[in-house]
Enzyme design. Structure first.
Site, PDB file in Angstrom:
ATOM      1  N   SER A  49       0.746  -1.142   0.043  1.00  0.00           N
ATOM      2  CA  SER A  49       0.086   0.032   0.129  1.00  0.00           C
ATOM      3  C   SER A  49       0.852   1.273   0.005  1.00  0.00           C
ATOM      4  O   SER A  49       0.362   2.433  -0.391  1.00  0.00           O
ATOM      5  CB  SER A  49      -0.935   0.032   1.268  1.00  0.00           C
ATOM      6  N   ASN A 103      -3.080   5.944  -2.781  1.00  0.00           N
ATOM      7  CA  ASN A 103      -3.025   6.224  -1.157  1.00  0.00           C
ATOM      8  C   ASN A 103      -2.763   7.215  -0.680  1.00  0.00           C
ATOM      9  O   ASN A 103      -3.288   7.713   0.328  1.00  0.00           O
ATOM     10  CB  ASN A 103      -2.496   4.783  -0.543  1.00  0.00           C
ATOM     11  N   HIS A 127       1.137  -2.682  -7.294  1.00  0.00           N
ATOM     12  CA  HIS A 127      -0.026  -2.316  -6.175  1.00  0.00           C
ATOM     13  C   HIS A 127      -1.576  -2.494  -6.686  1.00  0.00           C
ATOM     14  O   HIS A 127      -1.807  -1.684  -7.531  1.00  0.00           O
ATOM     15  CB  HIS A 127       0.036  -0.749  -5.719  1.00  0.00           C
ATOM     16  N   GLU A 131      -1.007   0.011  -9.871  1.00  0.00           N
ATOM     17  CA  GLU A 131       0.256   1.094  -9.582  1.00  0.00           C
ATOM     18  C   GLU A 131       1.446   0.057  -9.686  1.00  0.00           C
ATOM     19  O   GLU A 131       1.681  -0.756  -8.963  1.00  0.00           O
ATOM     20  CB  GLU A 131       0.104   1.767  -8.299  1.00  0.00           C
TER      21      GLU A 131
HETATM   22  N1  3HC Z   1     -15.123  -9.387  -5.262  1.00  0.00           N
HETATM   23  C1  3HC Z   1     -15.439  -9.628  -6.605  1.00  0.00           C
HETATM   24  N2  3HC Z   1     -16.289  -8.922  -7.370  1.00  0.00           N
HETATM   25  C2  3HC Z   1     -17.119  -8.010  -6.778  1.00  0.00           C
HETATM   26  C3  3HC Z   1     -16.979  -7.737  -5.195  1.00  0.00           C
HETATM   27  C4  3HC Z   1     -15.896  -8.406  -4.453  1.00  0.00           C
HETATM   28  N3  3HC Z   1     -15.579  -8.220  -3.318  1.00  0.00           N
HETATM   29  N4  3HC Z   1     -17.754  -6.640  -4.802  1.00  0.00           N
HETATM   30  C5  3HC Z   1     -18.454  -6.494  -5.783  1.00  0.00           C
HETATM   31  N5  3HC Z   1     -18.101  -7.133  -7.318  1.00  0.00           N
HETATM   32  C6  3HC Z   1     -18.598  -7.244  -8.290  1.00  0.00           C
HETATM   33  C7  3HC Z   1     -20.113  -7.754  -8.516  1.00  0.00           C
HETATM   34  O1  3HC Z   1     -20.182  -9.022  -8.353  1.00  0.00           O
HETATM   35  C8  3HC Z   1     -20.608  -6.854  -9.557  1.00  0.00           C
HETATM   36  O2  3HC Z   1     -20.212  -7.618 -10.670  1.00  0.00           O
HETATM   37  P1  3HC Z   1     -21.258  -7.834 -11.986  1.00  0.00           P
HETATM   38  O3  3HC Z   1     -21.633  -6.399 -12.463  1.00  0.00           O
HETATM   39  O4  3HC Z   1     -20.812  -8.587 -13.057  1.00  0.00           O
HETATM   40  O5  3HC Z   1     -22.650  -8.492 -11.524  1.00  0.00           O
HETATM   41  C9  3HC Z   1     -19.968  -5.665  -9.445  1.00  0.00           C
HETATM   42  O6  3HC Z   1     -18.614  -5.783  -8.727  1.00  0.00           O
HETATM   43  C10 3HC Z   1     -20.665  -4.531  -8.952  1.00  0.00           C
HETATM   44  O7  3HC Z   1     -21.027  -5.009  -7.540  1.00  0.00           O
HETATM   45  P2  3HC Z   1     -22.255  -4.550  -7.012  1.00  0.00           P
HETATM   46  O8  3HC Z   1     -23.326  -4.146  -7.711  1.00  0.00           O
HETATM   47  O9  3HC Z   1     -22.510  -5.468  -5.815  1.00  0.00           O
HETATM   48  O10 3HC Z   1     -21.853  -3.316  -6.181  1.00  0.00           O
HETATM   49  P3  3HC Z   1     -21.380  -1.694  -6.506  1.00  0.00           P
HETATM   50  O11 3HC Z   1     -21.889  -1.420  -7.873  1.00  0.00           O
HETATM   51  O12 3HC Z   1     -21.703  -0.811  -5.403  1.00  0.00           O
HETATM   52  O13 3HC Z   1     -19.645  -1.969  -6.744  1.00  0.00           O
HETATM   53  C11 3HC Z   1     -17.782  -1.702  -5.451  1.00  0.00           C
HETATM   54  C12 3HC Z   1     -19.383  -2.357  -5.439  1.00  0.00           C
HETATM   55  C13 3HC Z   1     -17.027  -2.265  -6.775  1.00  0.00           C
HETATM   56  C14 3HC Z   1     -16.918  -2.426  -4.257  1.00  0.00           C
HETATM   57  C15 3HC Z   1     -17.796  -0.334  -5.525  1.00  0.00           C
HETATM   58  O14 3HC Z   1     -18.471   0.417  -4.443  1.00  0.00           O
HETATM   59  C16 3HC Z   1     -16.519   0.347  -5.526  1.00  0.00           C
HETATM   60  O15 3HC Z   1     -15.785   0.661  -6.607  1.00  0.00           O
HETATM   61  N6  3HC Z   1     -15.946   0.873  -4.373  1.00  0.00           N
HETATM   62  C17 3HC Z   1     -14.694   1.656  -4.313  1.00  0.00           C
HETATM   63  C18 3HC Z   1     -13.740   0.563  -4.155  1.00  0.00           C
HETATM   64  C19 3HC Z   1     -12.413   1.179  -3.757  1.00  0.00           C
HETATM   65  O16 3HC Z   1     -12.257   2.277  -3.780  1.00  0.00           O
HETATM   66  N7  3HC Z   1     -11.335   0.448  -3.969  1.00  0.00           N
HETATM   67  C20 3HC Z   1      -9.953   0.772  -3.480  1.00  0.00           C
HETATM   68  C21 3HC Z   1      -9.736   0.825  -1.842  1.00  0.00           C
HETATM   69  S1  3HC Z   1      -7.956   1.274  -1.781  1.00  0.00           S
HETATM   70  C22 3HC Z   1      -7.060  -0.153  -1.840  1.00  0.00           C
HETATM   71  O17 3HC Z   1      -7.244  -1.362  -2.119  1.00  0.00           O
HETATM   72  C23 3HC Z   1      -5.511  -0.078  -1.588  1.00  0.00           C
HETATM   73  C24 3HC Z   1      -5.021  -0.462  -0.436  1.00  0.00           C
HETATM   74  O18 3HC Z   1      -3.505  -0.219  -0.634  1.00  0.00           O
HETATM   75  C25 3HC Z   1      -5.581   0.326   0.725  1.00  0.00           C
END
Ligand code: 3HC
Length: 296
Positions: free
Chosen positions: A131, A202, A152, A164
């Protein structure tokens, strides 16, 4: 920095077999997208229960994909044939790259990367999913600092398009280019970032989540209201506190603390809300409770 778009295609670092170390949320996701792209993958975790949970989780995700008509049962059979799971790190001896996704702790990462260098072929690239930590420091602990690259990924890995790619100070252009190619082949969009705490995403995202936790801690609004506000008022796909729960509050806290130390700047001071929740074991989704309750 080199312009990596202009570099020649590498031929001596072609990646055919991928090792993934650590079968937690990130490692399992990386193994999933790699197998789905047709790569042979060796997924290793020293804890058998974590490994079993990851393989079960992958098959659950693939079963859902079959139900949705996205893939056939036969394709899922092919995925499973490409996936080897193991608790023995020596099974990485013939892989072309190891993507290490273990605990975010510099000392443990250095120790494990050193061990990987001793086990893997001389040409194997050692990628680390971190991260925020220093790629150069991790690389220096190995017998091949020129082949150590930051890679990343973002949670949830199967959904988030970005990777990244972070070269350390002595990382070779060939190694960076090979990782950029691989990122594209597993369906991701890579961006190259210079080594700096938190890289791009991040550096920007964690202070945003931290400020949301301060707003919560000051009692300005509830977690639900804060998240609703940022979703409906700023177009975020999910609210910052739900995102903290998804990423892991312990991870967010660790990144804030790392920023305070590295930048010697108190503007990154972690919210008390993070400390209290971590002390209570409320780490977010993975522990069943964080800013929200997932036990029901
Ligand atoms: N694993 C796999 N697939 C997933 C999933 C998971 N945990 N969560 C959701 N999905 C898939 C669903 O199956 C669905 O697929 P489909 O369209 O093919 O049916 C699609 O994603 C959309 O899911 P939902 O309709 O249930 O939900 P949303 O449209 O609300 O999307 C989300 C969920 C993708 C998590 C969205 O809310 C999002 O993009 N959130 C932001 C996530 C983010 O910012 N991540 C970065 C975090 S920082 C990081 O990781 C870095 C680290 O170093 C800290």
């Amino acid at each position: 920095m080199e312009n990596y778009d202009e570099l020649e295609e590498v031929i001596d670092m072609e990646i055919k077999k991928i090792g993934v170390l650590g079968a937690g949320t990130m490692g399992a996701g990386i193994a999933q997208v790699s197998v789905e792209a047709g790569y042979s993958v060796v997924l290793i975790d020293v804890v058998p229960e974590i490994l079993a949970k990851a393989v079960k989780g992958l098959n659950k995700a693939w079963a859902r994909a079959v139900e949705k008509g996205k893939v056939t049962v036969e394709t899922v059979g092919n995925y499973n044939a490409l996936l080897i799971s193991s608790t023995d790190i020596n099974d990485f001896k013939d892989v072309d790259i190891v993507i290490e996704a273990i605990v975010e702790n510099i000392d443990i990462k250095k120790k494990v990367q050193k061990q990987l260098g001793e086990i893997c072929k001389p040409d194997t690239i050692l990628a680390t999913n971190t991260s925020a930590l220093s790629i150069t420091e991790i690389a220096a602990a190995t017998n091949r600092p020129d082949k150590v690259v930051g890679m990343h990924f973002f949670n949830p890995v199967p959904v988030m398009k970005l990777v990244e790619v972070i070269p350390g100070v002595v990382t070779s252009d060939d190694a960076v280019q090979a990782v950029l190619e691989l990122s594209k082949k597993i369906g991701k969009e890579p961006v190259v970032a210079k080594e700096s705490p938190g890289f791009i995403v991040n550096r920007i995202l964690i202070p945003y989540i931290n400020e949301a936790a301060n707003v919560y801690q000051e009692g300005i609004a509830s977690a639900e209201e804060i998240d609703k506000a940022m979703k409906l008022g700023a177009g975020m796909p999910m609210g910052p506190l739900a995102l903290a729960d998804l990423v892991g509050i312990d991870i967010v806290l660790a990144v804030c603390e790392f920023f305070v130390k590295e930048f010697a700047d108190s503007k990154y001071r972690p919210s008390l809300a993070f400390r209290q929740k971590v002390r209570a074991g409320h780490l977010g989704k993975k522990s069943g409770k964080g800013f929200y309750d997932y036990s029901k």
